[in-house]
Design an enzyme around this catalytic site. Structure first.
Site, PDB file in Angstrom:
ATOM      1  N   GLY A 175      34.655  43.925  42.801  1.00 48.68           N
ATOM      2  CA  GLY A 175      35.735  44.689  43.405  1.00 48.68           C
ATOM      3  C   GLY A 175      37.013  44.529  42.608  1.00 48.68           C
ATOM      4  O   GLY A 175      37.232  43.480  41.991  1.00 48.68           O
ATOM      5  N   GLN A 203      45.839  44.762  40.710  1.00 50.76           N
ATOM      6  CA  GLN A 203      45.399  43.763  39.727  1.00 50.76           C
ATOM      7  C   GLN A 203      45.538  44.240  38.278  1.00 50.76           C
ATOM      8  O   GLN A 203      45.519  43.417  37.363  1.00 50.76           O
ATOM      9  CB  GLN A 203      43.935  43.365  39.989  1.00 50.76           C
ATOM     10  CG  GLN A 203      43.737  42.651  41.316  1.00 50.76           C
ATOM     11  CD  GLN A 203      42.275  42.364  41.562  1.00 50.76           C
ATOM     12  OE1 GLN A 203      41.577  43.173  42.132  1.00 50.76           O
ATOM     13  NE2 GLN A 203      41.796  41.229  41.091  1.00 50.76           N
ATOM     14  N   CYS A 255      38.049  35.883  42.677  1.00 48.64           N
ATOM     15  CA  CYS A 255      38.918  37.019  42.378  1.00 48.64           C
ATOM     16  C   CYS A 255      39.100  37.081  40.868  1.00 48.64           C
ATOM     17  O   CYS A 255      39.326  36.049  40.226  1.00 48.64           O
ATOM     18  CB  CYS A 255      40.268  36.827  43.066  1.00 48.64           C
ATOM     19  SG  CYS A 255      41.438  38.168  42.778  1.00 48.64           S
ATOM     20  N   LEU A 256      39.034  38.298  40.322  1.00 49.90           N
ATOM     21  CA  LEU A 256      39.238  38.451  38.872  1.00 49.90           C
ATOM     22  C   LEU A 256      40.639  38.021  38.457  1.00 49.90           C
ATOM     23  O   LEU A 256      40.850  37.669  37.299  1.00 49.90           O
ATOM     24  CB  LEU A 256      38.979  39.903  38.459  1.00 49.90           C
ATOM     25  CG  LEU A 256      37.503  40.324  38.503  1.00 49.90           C
ATOM     26  CD1 LEU A 256      37.371  41.820  38.292  1.00 49.90           C
ATOM     27  CD2 LEU A 256      36.710  39.555  37.452  1.00 49.90           C
ATOM     28  N   HIS A 286      39.320  41.810  51.231  1.00 52.80           N
ATOM     29  CA  HIS A 286      39.927  41.115  50.077  1.00 52.80           C
ATOM     30  C   HIS A 286      40.735  42.114  49.226  1.00 52.80           C
ATOM     31  O   HIS A 286      41.881  41.830  48.832  1.00 52.80           O
ATOM     32  CB  HIS A 286      38.800  40.463  49.265  1.00 52.80           C
ATOM     33  CG  HIS A 286      39.227  39.811  47.995  1.00 52.80           C
ATOM     34  ND1 HIS A 286      39.135  38.449  47.788  1.00 52.80           N
ATOM     35  CD2 HIS A 286      39.736  40.318  46.836  1.00 52.80           C
ATOM     36  CE1 HIS A 286      39.576  38.160  46.573  1.00 52.80           C
ATOM     37  NE2 HIS A 286      39.944  39.278  45.972  1.00 52.80           N
ATOM     38  N   GLU A 287      40.132  43.278  48.946  1.00 50.38           N
ATOM     39  CA  GLU A 287      40.803  44.267  48.083  1.00 50.38           C
ATOM     40  C   GLU A 287      41.974  44.941  48.800  1.00 50.38           C
ATOM     41  O   GLU A 287      43.010  45.222  48.179  1.00 50.38           O
ATOM     42  CB  GLU A 287      39.806  45.316  47.597  1.00 50.38           C
ATOM     43  CG  GLU A 287      38.595  44.773  46.825  1.00 50.38           C
ATOM     44  CD  GLU A 287      38.946  43.858  45.665  1.00 50.38           C
ATOM     45  OE1 GLU A 287      40.077  43.950  45.140  1.00 50.38           O
ATOM     46  OE2 GLU A 287      38.094  43.017  45.299  1.00 50.38           O
ATOM     47  N   HIS A 320      44.993  42.903  48.456  1.00 48.58           N
ATOM     48  CA  HIS A 320      45.696  43.073  47.171  1.00 48.58           C
ATOM     49  C   HIS A 320      46.732  44.194  47.267  1.00 48.58           C
ATOM     50  O   HIS A 320      47.833  44.078  46.721  1.00 48.58           O
ATOM     51  CB  HIS A 320      44.715  43.414  46.054  1.00 48.58           C
ATOM     52  CG  HIS A 320      44.030  42.236  45.435  1.00 48.58           C
ATOM     53  ND1 HIS A 320      44.712  41.197  44.835  1.00 48.58           N
ATOM     54  CD2 HIS A 320      42.711  41.928  45.286  1.00 48.58           C
ATOM     55  CE1 HIS A 320      43.852  40.311  44.358  1.00 48.58           C
ATOM     56  NE2 HIS A 320      42.622  40.720  44.625  1.00 48.58           N
TER      57      HIS A 320
HETATM   58  C1  QAP Z   1      36.409  40.020  45.447  1.00 48.75           C
HETATM   59  O1  QAP Z   1      35.806  39.381  43.295  1.00 48.75           O
HETATM   60  C2  QAP Z   1      35.386  39.321  46.298  1.00 48.75           C
HETATM   61  O2  QAP Z   1      36.525  33.616  39.157  1.00 48.75           O
HETATM   62  C3  QAP Z   1      35.876  40.500  44.137  1.00 48.75           C
HETATM   63  O3  QAP Z   1      35.684  33.687  36.618  1.00 48.75           O
HETATM   64  C4  QAP Z   1      34.865  38.099  45.960  1.00 48.75           C
HETATM   65  O4  QAP Z   1      34.779  40.474  41.653  1.00 48.75           O
HETATM   66  C5  QAP Z   1      34.965  39.912  47.447  1.00 48.75           C
HETATM   67  C6  QAP Z   1      35.063  36.957  39.129  1.00 48.75           C
HETATM   68  C7  QAP Z   1      33.916  37.478  46.757  1.00 48.75           C
HETATM   69  C8  QAP Z   1      34.019  39.303  48.233  1.00 48.75           C
HETATM   70  C9  QAP Z   1      33.492  38.097  47.881  1.00 48.75           C
HETATM   71  C10 QAP Z   1      35.708  35.828  39.557  1.00 48.75           C
HETATM   72  C11 QAP Z   1      34.617  36.990  37.822  1.00 48.75           C
HETATM   73  C12 QAP Z   1      34.880  38.124  39.989  1.00 48.75           C
HETATM   74  C13 QAP Z   1      35.897  34.744  38.720  1.00 48.75           C
HETATM   75  C14 QAP Z   1      35.269  39.446  42.051  1.00 48.75           C
HETATM   76  C15 QAP Z   1      35.459  34.786  37.405  1.00 48.75           C
HETATM   77  C16 QAP Z   1      34.813  35.916  36.956  1.00 48.75           C
HETATM   78  C17 QAP Z   1      35.389  38.224  41.239  1.00 48.75           C
HETATM   79 CO    CO Z   2      40.830  39.839  44.109  1.00 49.67          CO
END
Ligand code: QAP
Ligand code: CO
Length: 168
Positions: free
Chosen positions: A46, A51, A92-93, A134-135, A138
Site C-alpha cells: 500500500g 508518502q 510502512c515504506l 493505515h493508508e 497517511h
Molecule cells: C501498510 O506497508 C501496511 O519496513 C503498507 O523495509 C502494512 O507496504 C498495511 C515495507 C502492514 C497493513 C499491514 C516495509 C517494505 C512495506 C518495510 C507496506 C520495508 C520494506 C510496507
Molecule cells: Co505507511
C-alpha cells in the site's frame, strides 16, 4: 512511468493533511500509475500520495500474492467501522525496517472514486481493512508509529535518523 522518491519518517511532510482531488483526469491517472510502480518496486502492499510528497487524497493498494490486483482509492471516505479491535503487525515504506503491533477496528466500509472517477464502496476485513486504515491515516498526516508509546516513537526516530546519516 516513474519510480517516485518515498519520504522517510521523521520527515515533517509526512504530517501534512492531503487535499481532495478535484477531478480524476489524466494527470491524476499518471500519478496513480507512478504510485503503483513505486509500490511494486519497493515492494509494498500500500502507498498513499502523502508518502511521495503529493498532498492529494490518493491511495494505491495491492494485497494479492501475484501483485496483479491493483486497487485505487481517490478521495476515500470512511463510511463505517465495525467489529472488535484487532491487532496487526504493521510496517510502512516510510518507516523501513520497523514492524510494530497496532490495534484497529476489524472491518471498515470505505467509499471512494476509482481511476475512472467512478464512485464505489467496499466493505473490507482482514489485511485490506488494516491497509485501508493505515493508508487513510497517511492522508490525514498520521504515521502508524504515532500509535506507539512516546519511548518507542523516539527510539524509531533515532534509529531512522541514524540510518539516513549512514546512507548519506
Ligand atoms: C501498510 O506497508 C501496511 O519496513 C503498507 O523495509 C502494512 O507496504 C498495511 C515495507 C502492514 C497493513 C499491514 C516495509 C517494505 C512495506 C518495510 C507496506 C520495508 C520494506 C510496507
Ligand atoms: Co505507511
Amino acid at each position: 512511468m516513474a519510480v517516485l522518491k518515498i519520504l522517510k519518517y521523521p520527515d515533517a511532510r509526512l504530517h501534512k493533511v492531503a487535499a481532495p482531488v478535484r477531478e480524476v483526469d489524466d494527470r491524476v491517472r499518471q500519478l496513480v500509475r507512478d504510485m503503483a510502480e513505486t509500490m511494486y518496486v519497493a515492494p509494498g502492499i500500500g502507498l498513499a500520495a502523502t508518502q511521495v510528497d503529493v498532498h492529494e487524497r490518493i491511495i494505491v493498494i495491492d494485497i494479492s500474492e501475484t501483485k496483479d490486483a491493483l486497487q485505487v482509492f481517490i478521495n476515500p471516505e470512511l463510511v463505517d467501522s465495525a467489529g472488535e479491535p484487532r491487532v496487526y503487525e504493521e510496517g510502512c515504506l516510510s518507516v523501513p525496517g520497523i514492524y510494530e503491533e497496532v490495534e484497529r477496528p476489524e472491518s471498515v466500509t470505505v467509499r471512494a472514486l476509482d481511476a475512472d472517477g467512478r464512485p464505489f464502496t467496499v466493505q473490507a476485513e482482514g489485511l485490506l481493512a488494516v491497509c485501508l486504515q493505515h493508508e487513510m491515516d497517511h492522508l490525514e498526516g498520521r504515521v502508524f508509529v504515532q500509535y506507539l508509546s512516546r519511548l518507542k516513537q523516539s527510539r524509531i526516530r533515532s534509529k531512522l535518523l541514524k540510518a539516513e546519516r549512514q546512507a548519506a
